[in-house]
Motif scaffolding. Structure first.
Motif, PDB file in Angstrom:
ATOM      1  N   CYS A  44      53.989  46.314  49.232  1.00  0.00           N
ATOM      2  CA  CYS A  44      54.230  47.525  50.016  1.00  0.00           C
ATOM      3  C   CYS A  44      53.756  48.737  49.222  1.00  0.00           C
ATOM      4  O   CYS A  44      54.103  48.877  48.045  1.00  0.00           O
ATOM      5  N   PRO A  45      52.984  49.629  49.859  1.00  0.00           N
ATOM      6  CA  PRO A  45      52.552  50.821  49.134  1.00  0.00           C
ATOM      7  C   PRO A  45      53.737  51.745  48.844  1.00  0.00           C
ATOM      8  O   PRO A  45      54.627  51.905  49.673  1.00  0.00           O
ATOM      9  N   ALA A  46      53.736  52.352  47.679  1.00  0.00           N
ATOM     10  CA  ALA A  46      54.836  53.217  47.252  1.00  0.00           C
ATOM     11  C   ALA A  46      54.983  54.442  48.145  1.00  0.00           C
ATOM     12  O   ALA A  46      56.082  54.997  48.261  1.00  0.00           O
ATOM     13  N   TRP A  47      53.914  54.865  48.784  1.00  0.00           N
ATOM     14  CA  TRP A  47      53.954  56.079  49.595  1.00  0.00           C
ATOM     15  C   TRP A  47      54.480  55.842  51.011  1.00  0.00           C
ATOM     16  O   TRP A  47      54.723  56.792  51.756  1.00  0.00           O
ATOM     17  N   LEU A  48      54.702  54.594  51.412  1.00  0.00           N
ATOM     18  CA  LEU A  48      55.210  54.306  52.750  1.00  0.00           C
ATOM     19  C   LEU A  48      56.686  54.677  52.798  1.00  0.00           C
ATOM     20  O   LEU A  48      57.476  54.222  51.965  1.00  0.00           O
ATOM     21  N   VAL A  49      57.069  55.521  53.738  1.00  0.00           N
ATOM     22  CA  VAL A  49      58.448  56.030  53.804  1.00  0.00           C
ATOM     23  C   VAL A  49      58.971  56.006  55.240  1.00  0.00           C
ATOM     24  O   VAL A  49      58.218  55.798  56.190  1.00  0.00           O
TER      25      VAL A  49
END
Length: 89
Positions: free
Chosen positions: A9-14
């Motif tokens: 999972c990309p860290a920037w996905l919120v």
């Protein structure tokens, strides 16, 4: 064929996009449909889902293009009954 495993999972996905990632990734991994090369399709689905939720929460009308994107990603990932019936894993 690349090995089946969930991409990171990309860290920037919120927000709602991250919630969708956490909701569908384990199920897709169990189905054996995810590989490392599916990263961008999975991200696209989750980001589009997040946009749809934000649009609905804001009380704005959904645009057909956004729904079309969501449908395309859902089909690619086997997230509909008809799409799953066509998967060969």
């Amino acid at each position: 064929m690349p090995p089946t495993r969930a991409p990171p999972c990309p860290a920037w996905l919120v927000g709602d996009a991250l919630d969708e990632w956490n909701r569908i990734t384990p199920a897709l991994a169990l189905m054996g449909v995810l590989t490392q090369v599916d990263h961008s399709v999975l991200i696209g689905h989750c980001v589009t889902y997040g946009e749809i939720v934000a649009t609905v929460k804001a009380g704005e009308p959904l645009k057909a293009a956004l729904l079309g994107q969501m449908r395309a990603y859902a089909i690619e990932l086997g997230l509909t009954p008809a799409a799953r019936a066509k998967l060969s894993i």
